[in-house]
Motif scaffolding. Structure first.
Motif, PDB file in Angstrom:
ATOM      1  N   ALA B  18      41.203  51.948  38.104  1.00  0.00           N
ATOM      2  CA  ALA B  18      40.513  50.669  37.960  1.00  0.00           C
ATOM      3  C   ALA B  18      39.797  50.297  39.257  1.00  0.00           C
ATOM      4  CB  ALA B  18      41.499  49.587  37.559  1.00  0.00           C
ATOM      5  N   VAL B  19      40.524  50.430  40.382  1.00  0.00           N
ATOM      6  CA  VAL B  19      39.955  49.981  41.658  1.00  0.00           C
ATOM      7  C   VAL B  19      38.943  50.987  42.208  1.00  0.00           C
ATOM      8  CG1 VAL B  19      40.474  49.352  44.042  1.00  0.00           C
ATOM      9  CG2 VAL B  19      42.015  48.665  42.193  1.00  0.00           C
ATOM     10  N   PHE B  20      39.276  52.269  42.153  1.00  0.00           N
ATOM     11  CA  PHE B  20      38.451  53.248  42.848  1.00  0.00           C
ATOM     12  C   PHE B  20      37.572  54.099  41.937  1.00  0.00           C
ATOM     13  CE2 PHE B  20      41.869  52.487  45.943  1.00  0.00           C
ATOM     14  CZ  PHE B  20      41.078  52.026  46.990  1.00  0.00           C
ATOM     15  N   PHE B  21      37.574  53.796  40.642  1.00  0.00           N
ATOM     16  CA  PHE B  21      36.637  54.504  39.768  1.00  0.00           C
ATOM     17  C   PHE B  21      35.765  53.516  38.993  1.00  0.00           C
ATOM     18  CE2 PHE B  21      35.893  56.315  35.456  1.00  0.00           C
ATOM     19  CZ  PHE B  21      34.893  57.195  35.825  1.00  0.00           C
ATOM     20  N   VAL B  22      36.401  52.584  38.291  1.00  0.00           N
ATOM     21  CA  VAL B  22      35.631  51.632  37.493  1.00  0.00           C
ATOM     22  C   VAL B  22      34.777  50.732  38.392  1.00  0.00           C
ATOM     23  CG1 VAL B  22      35.768  49.750  35.830  1.00  0.00           C
ATOM     24  CG2 VAL B  22      37.344  51.672  35.639  1.00  0.00           C
ATOM     25  N   VAL B  23      35.406  50.177  39.437  1.00  0.00           N
ATOM     26  CA  VAL B  23      34.653  49.284  40.318  1.00  0.00           C
ATOM     27  C   VAL B  23      33.493  50.007  41.022  1.00  0.00           C
ATOM     28  CG1 VAL B  23      34.778  47.691  42.281  1.00  0.00           C
ATOM     29  CG2 VAL B  23      36.624  47.727  40.595  1.00  0.00           C
ATOM     30  N   PRO B  24      33.706  51.198  41.605  1.00  0.00           N
ATOM     31  CA  PRO B  24      32.561  51.903  42.205  1.00  0.00           C
ATOM     32  C   PRO B  24      31.419  52.168  41.222  1.00  0.00           C
ATOM     33  CG  PRO B  24      34.571  52.916  42.965  1.00  0.00           C
ATOM     34  CD  PRO B  24      34.967  51.890  41.949  1.00  0.00           C
ATOM     35  N   ILE B  25      31.766  52.494  39.956  1.00  0.00           N
ATOM     36  CA  ILE B  25      30.704  52.731  38.964  1.00  0.00           C
ATOM     37  C   ILE B  25      29.907  51.438  38.734  1.00  0.00           C
ATOM     38  CG2 ILE B  25      30.270  53.256  36.524  1.00  0.00           C
ATOM     39  CD1 ILE B  25      30.921  55.738  38.090  1.00  0.00           C
ATOM     40  N   ILE B  26      30.656  50.296  38.692  1.00  0.00           N
ATOM     41  CA  ILE B  26      29.956  49.013  38.529  1.00  0.00           C
ATOM     42  C   ILE B  26      29.101  48.702  39.758  1.00  0.00           C
ATOM     43  CG2 ILE B  26      30.275  46.518  38.225  1.00  0.00           C
ATOM     44  CD1 ILE B  26      32.871  47.240  36.671  1.00  0.00           C
TER      45      ILE B  26
END
Lengths: 264, 273
Positions: B18-26
Protein backbone atom coordinates in the motif's frame (compact mmCIF):
# COMPACT_ATOMS: atom_id res chain seq x y z
CA UNK A 1 7.09 -45.57 -20.72
CA UNK A 2 6.96 -42.32 -22.58
CA UNK A 3 7.66 -42.12 -26.25
CA UNK A 4 11.31 -41.01 -26.72
CA UNK A 5 11.90 -37.60 -28.28
CA UNK A 6 12.11 -37.43 -32.06
CA UNK A 7 15.74 -37.08 -33.34
CA UNK A 8 14.77 -33.87 -35.15
CA UNK A 9 13.46 -32.40 -31.89
CA UNK A 10 16.66 -33.41 -30.11
CA UNK A 11 18.73 -31.78 -32.89
CA UNK A 12 16.70 -28.57 -32.63
CA UNK A 13 17.04 -28.45 -28.85
CA UNK A 14 20.83 -28.80 -29.00
CA UNK A 15 21.12 -26.09 -31.65
CA UNK A 16 19.12 -23.83 -29.32
CA UNK A 17 21.37 -24.79 -26.41
CA UNK A 18 24.38 -23.59 -28.43
CA UNK A 19 22.44 -20.36 -29.03
CA UNK A 20 21.79 -20.03 -25.28
CA UNK A 21 25.44 -20.62 -24.37
CA UNK A 22 27.02 -18.58 -27.18
CA UNK A 23 27.09 -15.08 -25.63
CA UNK A 24 28.48 -16.48 -22.38
CA UNK A 25 31.22 -18.45 -24.16
CA UNK A 26 32.17 -15.37 -26.17
CA UNK A 27 32.34 -13.17 -23.07
CA UNK A 28 34.51 -15.68 -21.21
CA UNK A 29 36.77 -16.05 -24.26
CA UNK A 30 37.15 -12.28 -24.63
CA UNK A 31 38.14 -11.89 -20.96
CA UNK A 32 41.45 -13.68 -21.61
CA UNK A 33 42.28 -11.49 -24.59
CA UNK A 34 45.77 -9.97 -24.54
CA UNK A 35 44.92 -6.89 -26.61
CA UNK A 36 43.09 -3.92 -25.15
CA UNK A 37 40.50 -4.06 -27.91
CA UNK A 38 37.85 -6.69 -27.46
CA UNK A 39 38.19 -9.60 -29.81
CA UNK A 40 36.72 -13.01 -30.09
CA UNK A 41 38.51 -15.37 -30.71
CA UNK A 42 41.17 -13.88 -28.38
CA UNK A 43 44.61 -12.94 -29.70
CA UNK A 44 46.59 -14.44 -26.83
CA UNK A 45 46.03 -15.42 -23.24
CA UNK A 46 46.31 -13.14 -20.22
CA UNK A 47 44.79 -12.75 -16.76
CA UNK A 48 45.52 -9.03 -16.85
CA UNK A 49 41.85 -8.00 -17.04
CA UNK A 50 40.97 -9.99 -13.93
CA UNK A 51 43.60 -8.05 -11.99
CA UNK A 52 42.13 -4.91 -13.52
CA UNK A 53 38.69 -5.80 -12.09
CA UNK A 54 40.20 -6.25 -8.63
CA UNK A 55 41.94 -2.87 -8.90
CA UNK A 56 38.75 -1.07 -9.91
CA UNK A 57 37.28 -0.06 -6.53
CA UNK A 58 33.98 1.15 -8.03
CA UNK A 59 33.44 -2.14 -9.79
CA UNK A 60 34.18 -4.24 -6.71
CA UNK A 61 31.91 -2.06 -4.59
CA UNK A 62 29.04 -2.22 -7.08
CA UNK A 63 29.35 -6.02 -7.15
CA UNK A 64 29.20 -6.18 -3.33
CA UNK A 65 26.25 -3.77 -3.35
CA UNK A 66 24.36 -5.95 -5.82
CA UNK A 67 25.03 -9.10 -3.87
CA UNK A 68 24.00 -7.55 -0.54
CA UNK A 69 20.91 -6.00 -2.11
CA UNK A 70 19.75 -9.25 -3.73
CA UNK A 71 20.33 -11.27 -0.54
CA UNK A 72 18.50 -8.74 1.67
CA UNK A 73 15.61 -8.34 -0.79
CA UNK A 74 15.18 -12.12 -0.98
CA UNK A 75 15.33 -12.60 2.80
CA UNK A 76 12.76 -9.85 3.43
CA UNK A 77 10.59 -11.32 0.68
CA UNK A 78 10.70 -14.67 2.49
CA UNK A 79 9.84 -13.10 5.86
CA UNK A 80 6.79 -11.21 4.61
CA UNK A 81 5.94 -13.27 1.52
CA UNK A 82 5.82 -16.84 2.86
CA UNK A 83 3.27 -16.09 5.66
CA UNK A 84 1.14 -14.13 3.18
CA UNK A 85 1.18 -17.01 0.70
CA UNK A 86 0.19 -19.49 3.42
CA UNK A 87 -2.67 -17.27 4.63
CA UNK A 88 -3.82 -16.67 1.08
CA UNK A 89 -4.11 -20.36 0.28
CA UNK A 90 -5.58 -21.70 3.55
CA UNK A 91 -7.43 -18.90 5.28
CA UNK A 92 -8.73 -16.46 2.71
CA UNK A 93 -11.89 -17.69 1.09
CA UNK A 94 -13.84 -14.61 0.12
CA UNK A 95 -12.18 -12.35 -2.43
CA UNK A 96 -9.20 -14.67 -2.70
CA UNK A 97 -8.72 -13.95 -6.41
CA UNK A 98 -8.80 -10.20 -5.85
CA UNK A 99 -6.31 -10.44 -2.99
CA UNK A 100 -4.00 -12.63 -5.03
CA UNK A 101 -4.18 -10.18 -7.95
CA UNK A 102 -3.26 -7.35 -5.59
CA UNK A 103 -0.33 -9.24 -4.02
CA UNK A 104 1.07 -10.04 -7.48
CA UNK A 105 0.27 -6.65 -9.00
CA UNK A 106 3.85 -5.25 -9.00
CA UNK A 107 4.60 -7.93 -11.62
CA UNK A 108 1.97 -6.50 -13.94
CA UNK A 109 3.37 -2.98 -14.04
CA UNK A 110 6.11 -2.45 -16.65
CA UNK A 111 9.45 -2.25 -14.82
CA UNK A 112 10.31 1.21 -16.13
CA UNK A 113 7.02 2.58 -14.76
CA UNK A 114 7.96 1.24 -11.32
CA UNK A 115 11.37 2.87 -11.69
CA UNK A 116 10.06 6.36 -12.38
CA UNK A 117 7.29 5.92 -9.78
CA UNK A 118 9.86 5.19 -7.06
CA UNK A 119 12.04 8.08 -8.22
CA UNK A 120 9.15 10.55 -7.98
CA UNK A 121 7.86 9.05 -4.70
CA UNK A 122 11.19 9.02 -2.85
CA UNK A 123 11.79 12.57 -4.09
CA UNK A 124 8.42 13.91 -2.94
CA UNK A 125 8.47 12.23 0.45
CA UNK A 126 12.02 13.42 1.08
CA UNK A 127 13.20 9.86 1.69
CA UNK A 128 15.86 10.41 -0.92
CA UNK A 129 18.09 7.85 -2.57
CA UNK A 130 19.88 5.50 -0.20
CA UNK A 131 20.55 1.81 0.17
CA UNK A 132 17.35 1.54 2.24
CA UNK A 133 15.09 3.09 -0.38
CA UNK A 134 16.76 0.97 -3.07
CA UNK A 135 16.13 -2.11 -0.95
CA UNK A 136 12.46 -1.19 -0.44
CA UNK A 137 12.03 -0.81 -4.20
CA UNK A 138 13.68 -4.18 -4.81
CA UNK A 139 11.47 -5.92 -2.23
CA UNK A 140 8.38 -4.62 -4.07
CA UNK A 141 9.77 -6.26 -7.22
CA UNK A 142 10.82 -9.55 -5.60
CA UNK A 143 8.06 -10.33 -3.09
CA UNK A 144 5.45 -11.32 -5.74
CA UNK A 145 7.81 -14.02 -7.05
CA UNK A 146 8.07 -15.61 -3.60
CA UNK A 147 4.32 -15.39 -3.01
CA UNK A 148 3.50 -16.85 -6.42
CA UNK A 149 5.87 -19.83 -6.15
CA UNK A 150 5.01 -20.66 -2.53
CA UNK A 151 1.25 -20.30 -3.03
CA UNK A 152 1.48 -22.41 -6.18
CA UNK A 153 3.13 -25.28 -4.31
CA UNK A 154 1.00 -24.92 -1.17
CA UNK A 155 -2.22 -25.17 -3.21
CA UNK A 156 -1.23 -28.72 -4.09
CA UNK A 157 -0.57 -29.74 -0.46
CA UNK A 158 -3.43 -31.70 1.10
CA UNK A 159 -4.99 -30.04 4.18
CA UNK A 160 -5.20 -33.48 5.84
CA UNK A 161 -1.42 -33.67 6.35
CA UNK A 162 -1.37 -30.55 8.53
CA UNK A 163 -4.56 -31.61 10.31
CA UNK A 164 -2.98 -34.96 11.15
CA UNK A 165 0.01 -33.15 12.67
CA UNK A 166 -2.35 -30.96 14.73
CA UNK A 167 -4.30 -33.96 15.98
CA UNK A 168 -1.03 -35.59 17.00
CA UNK A 169 -0.31 -32.57 19.16
CA UNK A 170 2.02 -30.33 17.15
CA UNK A 171 2.03 -26.71 18.29
CA UNK A 172 1.83 -23.97 15.62
CA UNK A 173 5.63 -23.53 15.49
CA UNK A 174 6.27 -27.28 15.17
CA UNK A 175 3.52 -27.48 12.59
CA UNK A 176 5.24 -24.81 10.51
CA UNK A 177 8.87 -25.96 10.84
CA UNK A 178 8.34 -29.73 10.80
CA UNK A 179 5.40 -30.12 8.44
CA UNK A 180 4.46 -27.08 6.35
CA UNK A 181 7.94 -25.76 5.58
CA UNK A 182 9.32 -29.06 4.23
CA UNK A 183 6.19 -29.42 2.09
CA UNK A 184 6.46 -25.94 0.57
CA UNK A 185 10.25 -26.08 0.19
CA UNK A 186 10.16 -26.46 -3.63
CA UNK A 187 8.21 -23.20 -3.84
CA UNK A 188 10.55 -21.46 -1.41
CA UNK A 189 13.63 -22.47 -3.41
CA UNK A 190 12.12 -21.53 -6.79
CA UNK A 191 10.69 -18.26 -5.45
CA UNK A 192 13.97 -17.40 -3.73
CA UNK A 193 15.95 -18.10 -6.88
CA UNK A 194 13.68 -15.92 -9.01
CA UNK A 195 13.63 -13.21 -6.39
CA UNK A 196 17.43 -13.16 -6.29
CA UNK A 197 17.72 -13.02 -10.08
CA UNK A 198 15.13 -10.26 -10.42
CA UNK A 199 16.95 -8.12 -7.87
CA UNK A 200 20.50 -8.87 -8.96
CA UNK A 201 19.81 -8.24 -12.63
CA UNK A 202 17.51 -5.26 -12.25
CA UNK A 203 18.27 -2.19 -14.34
CA UNK A 204 14.98 -0.35 -15.05
CA UNK A 205 14.42 0.44 -11.35
CA UNK A 206 17.99 0.55 -10.03
CA UNK A 207 19.13 2.96 -12.74
CA UNK A 208 16.86 5.70 -11.31
CA UNK A 209 17.57 5.02 -7.64
CA UNK A 210 21.32 4.50 -7.40
CA UNK A 211 23.98 7.04 -6.59
CA UNK A 212 27.72 6.56 -6.77
CA UNK A 213 27.87 4.83 -3.35
CA UNK A 214 24.88 2.59 -4.00
CA UNK A 215 25.61 1.67 -7.64
CA UNK A 216 24.65 -1.89 -8.53
CA UNK A 217 26.74 -4.06 -10.83
CA UNK A 218 24.48 -4.03 -13.91
CA UNK A 219 24.04 -0.25 -13.71
CA UNK A 220 27.79 0.23 -13.27
CA UNK A 221 28.61 -2.10 -16.15
CA UNK A 222 26.18 -0.24 -18.41
CA UNK A 223 27.67 3.15 -17.66
CA UNK A 224 31.20 1.73 -17.96
CA UNK A 225 30.46 0.39 -21.44
CA UNK A 226 29.39 3.85 -22.61
CA UNK A 227 32.92 5.20 -22.21
CA UNK A 228 35.17 2.15 -22.25
CA UNK A 229 35.44 -0.84 -24.46
CA UNK A 230 38.11 -3.04 -22.90
CA UNK A 231 37.90 -6.63 -21.66
CA UNK A 232 37.53 -5.65 -17.97
CA UNK A 233 33.78 -6.05 -18.33
CA UNK A 234 34.31 -9.45 -19.92
CA UNK A 235 36.44 -10.43 -16.93
CA UNK A 236 33.95 -9.31 -14.28
CA UNK A 237 31.19 -11.03 -16.24
CA UNK A 238 33.20 -14.26 -16.34
CA UNK A 239 33.57 -14.14 -12.58
CA UNK A 240 29.79 -13.80 -12.42
CA UNK A 241 29.38 -16.80 -14.73
CA UNK A 242 31.67 -18.78 -12.42
CA UNK A 243 29.68 -17.87 -9.30
CA UNK A 244 26.42 -18.63 -11.07
CA UNK A 245 27.60 -22.06 -12.15
CA UNK A 246 28.74 -22.78 -8.59
CA UNK A 247 25.33 -21.67 -7.27
CA UNK A 248 23.50 -23.91 -9.73
CA UNK A 249 25.70 -26.87 -8.78
CA UNK A 250 24.91 -26.27 -5.10
CA UNK A 251 21.16 -26.12 -5.85
CA UNK A 252 21.49 -29.29 -7.92
CA UNK A 253 23.38 -31.06 -5.15
CA UNK A 254 20.96 -30.28 -2.35
CA UNK A 255 17.75 -29.92 -4.20
CA UNK A 256 17.79 -31.04 -7.83
CA UNK A 257 17.56 -28.44 -10.55
CA UNK A 258 14.95 -30.52 -12.40
CA UNK A 259 12.36 -29.86 -9.74
CA UNK A 260 12.48 -26.15 -10.48
CA UNK A 261 10.38 -26.51 -13.62
CA UNK A 262 7.73 -28.29 -11.62
CA UNK A 263 7.23 -25.31 -9.36
CA UNK A 264 7.57 -22.15 -11.42
CA UNK B 1 -8.94 -15.25 17.07
CA UNK B 2 -8.43 -16.89 13.71
CA UNK B 3 -9.18 -13.63 11.93
CA UNK B 4 -6.40 -11.96 13.89
CA UNK B 5 -3.87 -14.61 12.92
CA UNK B 6 -4.78 -14.29 9.24
CA UNK B 7 -4.47 -10.53 9.46
CA UNK B 8 -1.10 -10.82 11.18
CA UNK B 9 0.19 -13.03 8.40
CA UNK B 10 -1.03 -10.75 5.63
CA UNK B 11 -0.66 -7.31 7.17
CA UNK B 12 3.10 -6.73 6.66
CA UNK B 13 2.98 -7.37 2.94
CA UNK B 14 -0.29 -5.48 2.49
CA UNK B 15 1.07 -2.43 4.30
CA UNK B 16 4.30 -2.53 2.32
CA UNK B 17 2.46 -2.75 -1.00
CA UNK B 18 0.00 0.00 0.00
CA UNK B 19 2.69 2.48 1.04
CA UNK B 20 5.49 1.66 -1.38
CA UNK B 21 3.62 0.43 -4.44
CA UNK B 22 0.13 1.92 -4.61
CA UNK B 23 1.18 5.37 -3.40
CA UNK B 24 4.19 5.65 -5.77
CA UNK B 25 1.95 4.67 -8.71
CA UNK B 26 -0.48 7.43 -7.69
CA UNK B 27 2.40 9.90 -7.31
CA UNK B 28 3.61 9.20 -10.81
CA UNK B 29 0.11 9.92 -12.14
CA UNK B 30 0.09 13.13 -10.09
CA UNK B 31 3.56 14.05 -11.28
CA UNK B 32 2.34 14.06 -14.87
CA UNK B 33 -0.01 16.89 -13.87
CA UNK B 34 2.73 18.89 -12.17
CA UNK B 35 2.48 22.17 -14.08
CA UNK B 36 4.70 24.18 -11.73
CA UNK B 37 7.40 24.52 -14.38
CA UNK B 38 6.01 26.41 -17.40
CA UNK B 39 9.00 25.23 -19.48
CA UNK B 40 7.71 21.65 -19.34
CA UNK B 41 4.84 20.01 -21.15
CA UNK B 42 2.59 18.69 -18.39
CA UNK B 43 -1.01 17.84 -17.57
CA UNK B 44 -3.53 17.23 -20.33
CA UNK B 45 -1.18 18.98 -22.76
CA UNK B 46 1.34 16.18 -22.24
CA UNK B 47 -1.28 13.50 -22.88
CA UNK B 48 -2.51 15.41 -25.92
CA UNK B 49 1.06 15.60 -27.23
CA UNK B 50 1.41 11.82 -26.81
CA UNK B 51 -1.83 11.18 -28.66
CA UNK B 52 -1.31 13.62 -31.53
CA UNK B 53 2.43 13.79 -32.23
CA UNK B 54 3.15 11.17 -34.90
CA UNK B 55 6.59 10.43 -33.44
CA UNK B 56 5.21 9.39 -30.03
CA UNK B 57 2.31 7.50 -31.56
CA UNK B 58 4.76 5.60 -33.74
CA UNK B 59 7.04 4.74 -30.80
CA UNK B 60 4.07 3.50 -28.77
CA UNK B 61 2.83 1.30 -31.61
CA UNK B 62 6.39 0.09 -32.23
CA UNK B 63 6.74 -0.86 -28.55
CA UNK B 64 3.58 -2.96 -28.53
CA UNK B 65 4.22 -4.62 -31.86
CA UNK B 66 7.76 -5.47 -30.76
CA UNK B 67 6.62 -6.88 -27.40
CA UNK B 68 3.92 -8.98 -29.05
CA UNK B 69 6.29 -10.20 -31.78
CA UNK B 70 8.85 -11.15 -29.12
CA UNK B 71 6.21 -13.03 -27.14
CA UNK B 72 5.14 -15.03 -30.20
CA UNK B 73 8.74 -15.76 -31.28
CA UNK B 74 9.81 -16.79 -27.78
CA UNK B 75 6.82 -19.10 -27.37
CA UNK B 76 7.38 -20.70 -30.78
CA UNK B 77 11.09 -21.27 -30.12
CA UNK B 78 10.55 -22.25 -26.49
CA UNK B 79 7.67 -24.72 -26.77
CA UNK B 80 9.68 -27.52 -28.47
CA UNK B 81 12.45 -27.15 -25.86
CA UNK B 82 9.91 -27.40 -23.03
CA UNK B 83 8.27 -30.44 -24.60
CA UNK B 84 11.71 -32.05 -25.01
CA UNK B 85 12.37 -31.45 -21.29
CA UNK B 86 9.10 -33.19 -20.50
CA UNK B 87 9.96 -36.36 -22.40
CA UNK B 88 13.72 -36.91 -22.36
CA UNK B 89 15.89 -38.94 -19.97
CA UNK B 90 16.67 -37.54 -16.51
CA UNK B 91 20.34 -36.83 -17.29
CA UNK B 92 19.70 -35.01 -20.55
CA UNK B 93 16.82 -33.12 -18.93
CA UNK B 94 19.17 -31.90 -16.19
CA UNK B 95 21.72 -30.65 -18.72
CA UNK B 96 19.13 -28.88 -20.87
CA UNK B 97 17.52 -27.20 -17.86
CA UNK B 98 20.96 -26.11 -16.67
CA UNK B 99 21.76 -24.57 -20.08
CA UNK B 100 18.38 -22.83 -20.17
CA UNK B 101 18.62 -21.42 -16.65
CA UNK B 102 22.32 -20.49 -16.63
CA UNK B 103 21.98 -17.41 -18.91
CA UNK B 104 19.13 -16.22 -16.69
CA UNK B 105 21.54 -15.89 -13.80
CA UNK B 106 23.92 -13.72 -15.77
CA UNK B 107 23.11 -10.06 -16.04
CA UNK B 108 21.09 -8.94 -19.04
CA UNK B 109 23.71 -6.23 -19.52
CA UNK B 110 26.42 -8.87 -19.83
CA UNK B 111 24.40 -10.94 -22.26
CA UNK B 112 23.72 -7.91 -24.45
CA UNK B 113 27.42 -7.19 -24.31
CA UNK B 114 28.09 -10.77 -25.45
CA UNK B 115 25.81 -10.17 -28.44
CA UNK B 116 27.76 -7.00 -29.23
CA UNK B 117 30.88 -9.16 -29.45
CA UNK B 118 29.10 -11.64 -31.71
CA UNK B 119 27.04 -9.38 -33.97
CA UNK B 120 29.17 -6.22 -33.99
CA UNK B 121 30.76 -4.94 -37.20
CA UNK B 122 34.06 -6.58 -36.25
CA UNK B 123 32.36 -9.27 -34.17
CA UNK B 124 32.51 -13.04 -34.32
CA UNK B 125 30.01 -13.51 -37.15
CA UNK B 126 31.63 -10.92 -39.38
CA UNK B 127 35.13 -12.25 -38.62
CA UNK B 128 33.98 -15.67 -39.78
CA UNK B 129 32.28 -14.18 -42.85
CA UNK B 130 35.40 -12.19 -43.76
CA UNK B 131 37.61 -15.27 -43.35
CA UNK B 132 35.31 -17.12 -45.73
CA UNK B 133 35.63 -14.25 -48.20
CA UNK B 134 32.01 -13.16 -47.80
CA UNK B 135 30.48 -9.69 -47.50
CA UNK B 136 30.12 -8.46 -43.89
CA UNK B 137 26.59 -8.06 -42.54
CA UNK B 138 25.51 -5.01 -40.58
CA UNK B 139 23.39 -6.37 -37.70
CA UNK B 140 23.82 -3.70 -35.07
CA UNK B 141 21.70 -0.62 -34.46
CA UNK B 142 18.70 -2.32 -36.04
CA UNK B 143 15.91 -4.70 -35.14
CA UNK B 144 17.92 -7.84 -36.04
CA UNK B 145 20.43 -7.60 -33.18
CA UNK B 146 17.78 -6.36 -30.75
CA UNK B 147 15.41 -9.20 -31.60
CA UNK B 148 18.07 -11.94 -31.38
CA UNK B 149 19.29 -10.69 -27.99
CA UNK B 150 15.76 -10.17 -26.64
CA UNK B 151 14.69 -13.69 -27.60
CA UNK B 152 17.80 -14.94 -25.83
CA UNK B 153 16.82 -12.99 -22.71
CA UNK B 154 13.18 -14.09 -22.69
CA UNK B 155 13.56 -17.72 -23.78
CA UNK B 156 14.46 -19.11 -20.31
CA UNK B 157 11.32 -17.58 -18.77
CA UNK B 158 9.17 -19.04 -21.54
CA UNK B 159 10.76 -22.50 -21.40
CA UNK B 160 10.50 -22.73 -17.60
CA UNK B 161 6.86 -21.70 -17.48
CA UNK B 162 5.83 -23.89 -20.43
CA UNK B 163 7.73 -26.88 -18.99
CA UNK B 164 5.81 -26.33 -15.75
CA UNK B 165 2.52 -26.37 -17.65
CA UNK B 166 3.43 -29.47 -19.67
CA UNK B 167 4.60 -31.43 -16.63
CA UNK B 168 1.20 -30.89 -15.00
CA UNK B 169 -0.72 -32.32 -17.97
CA UNK B 170 -2.21 -35.78 -17.86
CA UNK B 171 -0.13 -37.51 -20.54
CA UNK B 172 -2.38 -40.58 -20.69
CA UNK B 173 -5.01 -38.55 -22.57
CA UNK B 174 -2.51 -37.88 -25.36
CA UNK B 175 -1.56 -41.54 -25.39
CA UNK B 176 -5.20 -42.60 -25.65
CA UNK B 177 -5.69 -40.26 -28.60
CA UNK B 178 -2.61 -41.73 -30.29
CA UNK B 179 -3.74 -45.29 -29.62
CA UNK B 180 -7.15 -44.45 -31.08
CA UNK B 181 -5.39 -43.48 -34.30
CA UNK B 182 -4.85 -39.70 -34.12
CA UNK B 183 -1.74 -38.52 -35.98
CA UNK B 184 0.91 -36.65 -33.93
CA UNK B 185 -0.20 -33.37 -35.56
CA UNK B 186 -3.81 -34.08 -34.61
CA UNK B 187 -2.83 -35.05 -31.06
CA UNK B 188 -0.96 -31.77 -30.71
CA UNK B 189 -3.68 -29.49 -32.05
CA UNK B 190 -6.75 -31.30 -30.72
CA UNK B 191 -5.50 -32.67 -27.40
CA UNK B 192 -2.26 -31.16 -26.06
CA UNK B 193 -2.80 -27.56 -27.13
CA UNK B 194 -6.34 -27.18 -25.73
CA UNK B 195 -5.24 -28.76 -22.42
CA UNK B 196 -2.18 -26.54 -22.14
CA UNK B 197 -3.79 -23.35 -23.45
CA UNK B 198 -4.49 -21.60 -20.14
CA UNK B 199 -0.97 -22.25 -18.94
CA UNK B 200 0.46 -21.10 -22.26
CA UNK B 201 -1.48 -17.83 -22.06
CA UNK B 202 -0.09 -17.29 -18.55
CA UNK B 203 3.43 -17.93 -19.87
CA UNK B 204 2.80 -15.54 -22.76
CA UNK B 205 1.60 -12.84 -20.36
CA UNK B 206 4.71 -13.25 -18.23
CA UNK B 207 6.99 -12.91 -21.27
CA UNK B 208 4.97 -9.99 -22.65
CA UNK B 209 5.21 -8.04 -19.39
CA UNK B 210 8.96 -8.56 -19.20
CA UNK B 211 9.28 -7.47 -22.83
CA UNK B 212 7.22 -4.32 -22.20
CA UNK B 213 9.24 -2.96 -19.31
CA UNK B 214 12.88 -3.48 -20.14
CA UNK B 215 15.11 -1.42 -22.33
CA UNK B 216 18.59 -2.74 -21.62
CA UNK B 217 19.00 -4.83 -24.78
CA UNK B 218 17.51 -2.09 -26.92
CA UNK B 219 19.71 0.57 -25.35
CA UNK B 220 22.84 -1.53 -25.89
CA UNK B 221 22.16 -3.05 -29.30
CA UNK B 222 19.60 -0.80 -30.95
CA UNK B 223 19.88 2.47 -32.82
CA UNK B 224 17.82 5.46 -33.86
CA UNK B 225 15.15 3.37 -35.53
CA UNK B 226 14.59 1.00 -32.61
CA UNK B 227 13.16 3.47 -30.09
CA UNK B 228 10.65 2.08 -27.58
CA UNK B 229 8.64 3.76 -24.81
CA UNK B 230 10.73 2.52 -21.83
CA UNK B 231 13.91 3.89 -23.40
CA UNK B 232 12.15 7.14 -24.25
CA UNK B 233 11.01 7.48 -20.62
CA UNK B 234 14.55 6.84 -19.43
CA UNK B 235 15.93 9.51 -21.75
CA UNK B 236 13.26 12.03 -20.71
CA UNK B 237 14.28 11.61 -17.07
CA UNK B 238 18.06 11.46 -17.41
CA UNK B 239 18.80 13.62 -20.45
CA UNK B 240 16.03 16.20 -20.81
CA UNK B 241 15.03 16.13 -17.09
CA UNK B 242 11.38 16.33 -18.12
CA UNK B 243 9.76 14.41 -15.28
CA UNK B 244 6.12 15.41 -15.94
CA UNK B 245 6.26 14.30 -19.56
CA UNK B 246 8.09 11.09 -18.65
CA UNK B 247 5.42 10.43 -16.00
CA UNK B 248 2.68 10.94 -18.57
CA UNK B 249 4.36 8.41 -20.86
CA UNK B 250 4.72 5.97 -17.97
CA UNK B 251 1.02 6.41 -17.11
CA UNK B 252 -0.06 5.69 -20.68
CA UNK B 253 2.27 2.68 -20.91
CA UNK B 254 0.86 1.30 -17.66
CA UNK B 255 -2.79 1.85 -18.59
CA UNK B 256 -2.43 0.27 -22.02
CA UNK B 257 -0.53 -2.71 -20.56
CA UNK B 258 -3.17 -3.23 -17.88
CA UNK B 259 -5.86 -2.93 -20.53
CA UNK B 260 -4.25 -5.71 -22.53
CA UNK B 261 -3.91 -7.86 -19.40
CA UNK B 262 -7.55 -7.35 -18.56
CA UNK B 263 -8.54 -8.37 -22.10
CA UNK B 264 -6.48 -11.53 -21.75
CA UNK B 265 -8.03 -12.23 -18.34
CA UNK B 266 -11.53 -11.97 -19.83
CA UNK B 267 -10.50 -14.31 -22.63
CA UNK B 268 -9.26 -16.91 -20.14
CA UNK B 269 -12.45 -16.63 -18.09
CA UNK B 270 -14.59 -17.32 -21.13
CA UNK B 271 -12.56 -20.36 -22.07
CA UNK B 272 -12.59 -21.98 -18.67
CA UNK B 273 -16.36 -21.73 -18.22
Amino acid sequence: MRKPAHPLLRGYVWVMMVFMALPLVVVIGASFNRGAAIRFPPEGMTLHWYAEVWRNADMVRSATNSLLLAVCATLISFIIGVPAALALVRHVHRHREALQAFLLSPMTVPAIVLGIAFLVFFGWTGMGLSFTTLLIAHVIITVPYVIRSVAGVYLGVAVSIEEAAKVLGADPWQLFTKVTLPLIMPGVVAGGLFSFIMSFDNVPVSIFLTRRETLTLPVYVMSYLVHNFDPTIAAVSSVQVLFTTAAIIVIEKFYGIRRLTETI
Amino acid sequence: MRMRVVLALLLPVLLLLAVFFVVPIITVLAASFDTSDPQRVAGWAAYWKLASDTYYVRVFIQTFVFAIALTVLTLLFGYPIASFIARTSAVERGIVIFLVIAPLLISMVVRSYGWQLILGNSGLVNTVLAAAGLVPVHFMAGWTAVTIASVHVLLPFAVISIAGVLSSLDRSIEESAAVLGASPVKVFFLVTLPMALNGLVTAATFVFLLAMGSFVTIMMLGGRGTMVVPLLIYQQVTITYDQPFASAMAAVLMVVTLGMLFGQFRLLRKRSV
